[in-house]
Design a protein around this motif. Structure first.
Motif, short mmCIF file in Angstrom:
data_model
loop_
_atom_site.label_atom_id
_atom_site.label_comp_id
_atom_site.label_asym_id
_atom_site.label_seq_id
_atom_site.Cartn_x
_atom_site.Cartn_y
_atom_site.Cartn_z
N ALA A 298 0.84 -1.20 0.00
CA ALA A 298 0.00 0.00 0.00
C ALA A 298 0.87 1.25 0.00
CB ALA A 298 -0.93 0.00 1.21
N GLN A 299 1.96 1.21 0.75
CA GLN A 299 2.85 2.38 0.82
C GLN A 299 3.59 2.60 -0.50
OE1 GLN A 299 4.88 1.11 4.32
NE2 GLN A 299 3.67 2.39 5.68
N LEU A 300 3.62 1.57 -1.35
CA LEU A 300 4.22 1.74 -2.68
C LEU A 300 3.17 2.13 -3.73
CD1 LEU A 300 6.81 -1.13 -2.66
CD2 LEU A 300 7.31 1.23 -3.24
N GLY A 301 1.94 2.32 -3.30
CA GLY A 301 0.92 2.80 -4.21
C GLY A 301 -0.04 1.74 -4.72
N VAL A 302 0.06 0.52 -4.22
CA VAL A 302 -0.86 -0.55 -4.65
C VAL A 302 -2.18 -0.41 -3.90
CG1 VAL A 302 -1.24 -3.04 -4.74
CG2 VAL A 302 1.04 -2.11 -5.12
#
Lengths: 277, 338
Positions: free
Chosen positions: B231-235
């Motif tokens: 999530a923190q990578l944008g997923v």
């Protein structure tokens, strides 16, 4: 100048476990982080440090108040756009990742083109640059699962730098590292901060490290801001002793002039220990 | 070599292997046909109504197509479930999803769904609903604070599988005896020669499931870092999980609807290919499609040749290979990184 990141009366409470009382809560946290600023977040265990990171990276949404990135409410920033601005290095990477160092660092390029199936040559160049900066370029084909603690930490940092963020959030970056790697890690963070103008939010139990690298310290205690300010104003003997519940003295580091915290260890009981009698 | 070229090279090799197997399978089978006869039929020189023409065009070729489709779909479903649960032992039959789909199919047969296009879609719909139901129940049993502990997930899958298997037994006990034989034959996992309409529906639904998984292969790699890090990578993690779950359940359900619950293909094929290709799902997912097709085609060719003129159910062969394989993965798991 618009602050890079603003927290405005932010509160959050974990849902209560079944039958238990209310879960841990973070309450009324406000601060503004300037572009390029280094902020250290300190405080005892379960003060809310990791919860704060989760809120900043929108893994959690605040129950109260608002977080803004470049003046825009975080809730309105698409996930990928947020990941292009804010990179997070967690305390522990999963131990048995089946990827090579290069594959892992390339994952940092995902938010720059989420619809692409394979990374572009530009992505590859950005990953190489990040690996060179953290000194892991020669490890590129090595499996991540076989790295030592210090190497793995630098690889995770390279992945975060490949995101080309404006804010780097680090949870205990020097935990599990020996002294030499701690020094290397600090030197690296300073370089990233100075040369790239990347702002840093650093969560650490190491108060001296926080005092050395940070422009300001955020001292959290049981989910509330105990103090926010320069290291000399935050690292006070009385405040530290009260919150940590143990005696400390604060001196000046003779080299840097920054505060340095020393624990007053309890005296050993009189008489020789039982096993030496 | 660029990744795209490397992927093409991998697919070319696996495609060639599949093509070679398909050719070999055309020449093998219960009916003793000489290679010259087979060539004559394929080149259109044999009379249309002749036995050898029927055997090859209506039995062998459709069966080769069905086995390839089923194998590819099951292998992709296995790779998808493994990435989704971050568990190297996850697989449609182990997770109980196949049993759920089979339960749906038996219900559909009780309802008397037949061979027309709409009825075939209805049959697949029942199987899909059963697969989703079983998968959801297993997830709800096994999830602890949003995480899926390896052992709990497997136990939940086995228990849910047993439950649906018993429900199937109960239902078949009340079925008309004349139809019972067919159901039991199907329950063992058999790739029979399917009529063209069934094959088309089978291929279409499998393609949809494959697209759902392959389209998010890059995100599945990031999921290996953990949901929070992804999530923190944008997923968008919740959407990703839902899409992969639906895709893998659809692949499983289609195979169960058209060939029966064939076990362990989704375990054996992704693990074998990971040894050569690594864990990158962008290579693994398309490679498992072709590798799975070859594997099940090989297994089915053995199944219909080894005791000829009798036939073994292909599900029996995959389970005979799969159970020891499962134990091997279980025992070496700390070293077999997903």
């Amino acid at each position: 100048m618009t602050p890079l990141l603003e927290l405005d009366g932010v509160g959050f409470r974990y849902p209560a476990p079944a039958g238990g009382r209310g879960g841990f809560a973070l309450a009324d946290v406000s601060l503004a982080l300037a572009p390029g600023e280094v902020l250290a977040v300190i405080g005892p265990n379960s003060a809310g440090k990791t919860t704060l990171i989760r809120l900043l990276s929108r893994v959690l949404e605040p129950d109260a108040g608002e977080i803004r990135l470049d003046g825009r409410p975080l809730a309105e920033v698409p996930r990928a756009a947020l990941a292009r601005a804010v990179a997070v290095v967690a305390q522990d990477a999963p131990p048995a990742l089946p990827f090579s160092v290069e594959q892992l660092v390339l994952m940092g390029r995902y938010p720059h083109a989420p619809t692409r199936f394979f990374e572009s040559d530009d992505d590859r160049a950005a990953a190489r640059e990040a690996m060179a900066l953290t000194g892991v370029a020669e490890l590129a084909p090595a499996p991540v699962g076989r790295l030592g603690g210090g190497e793995r930490q630098r690889v995770m940092l390279a992945r975060a730098l490949a995101q080309r963020p404006r804010l780097l959030v680090l949870d205990e970056p020097t935990a599990h590292l020996d002294l030499r790697y701690q020094v290397e890690c600090v030197a690296l963070l300073r370089r990233v901060n100075r040369e790239r103008g990347v702002a840093i939010v650093l969560v650490s139990h190491d108060l001296d490290l926080a005092a050395e690298v940070a422009d300001r310290l955020l001292f959290l205690d049981r989910g509330r801001v105990a103090r926010l300010g320069a290291a000399v104003d935050v690292l006070e003997e009385r405040l530290l002793s009260e919150i940590y519940g143990c005696r400390v003295t604060v001196e000046r580091n003779p080299e840097s002039g920054r505060p340095s915290v020393r624990v007053v260890w309890p005296a050993a009981p009189a008489g020789a220990p039982a096993h030496r009698r | 070599m660029s990744p795209a070229r490397r992927l093409l090279a991998v697919l070319a090799v696996l495609g060639a292997a599949l093509a070679a197997l398909a050719v070999a399978a055309t020449f093998l089978g219960g009916a003793a046909l000489s290679p010259a006869t087979v060539v004559a039929v394929l080149s259109g020189r044999a009379p249309a109504g002749a036995t050898e023409t029927v055997v090859i065009l209506s039995l062998r070729l459709p069966r080769i197509a069905a086995a390839s489709l089923a194998g590819g779909a099951l292998a992709v479903a296995g790779a998808a479930f493994q990435a989704l649960t971050r568990n190297p032992l996850a697989e449609p039959s182990v997770l109980g999803v196949s049993s759920g789909a089979a339960f749906g199919v038996v219900l559909a047969q009780l309802a008397g769904l037949g061979d027309s296009l709409s009825q075939l879609l209805g049959l697949a719909g029942f199987a899909f609903a059963g697969a989703l139901l079983a998968g959801t129940v297993v997830y709800l049993i096994a999830a602890v604070d949003g995480a899926l502990p390896v052992q709990t997930l497997l136990l939940a899958g086995v228990i849910v599988g047993i439950f649906f298997a018993s429900a199937i037994t109960a239902m078949t006990s009340v079925i008309d005896v004349n139809r019972l034989g067919g159901i039991i034959h199907w329950l063992l996992g058999n790739v029979g020669p399917l009529p063209p309409v069934s094959l088309a529906v089978f291929a279409g639904l499998a393609a949809l499931g494959f697209w759902l998984v392959l389209g998010r292969a890059r995100e599945l790699n990031l999921l290996a870092l953990g949901e929070e890090a992804a999530a923190q990578l944008g997923v968008m993690v919740e959407r990703l999980k839902l899409r992969i779950f639906v895709g893998a359940a659809l692949l499983t359900a289609t195979v169960v609807a058209f060939a029966g619950p064939i076990g362990f293909v989704g375990l054996i094929v992704p693990h074998a290919l990971r040894l050569f290709l690594g864990a990158d799902n962008r290579f693994l997912v398309p490679a498992t499609l072709l590798g799975g097709a070859s594997f099940l085609l090989l297994a089915d060719t053995i199944a219909r040749s080894i005791v000829a003129p009798a036939e073994l159910a292909v599900g029996v062969i995959t389970s005979l290979c799969g159970a020891p394989f499962f134990i091997w993965v279980l025992r070496t798991r700390p070293r077999v990184a997903l």
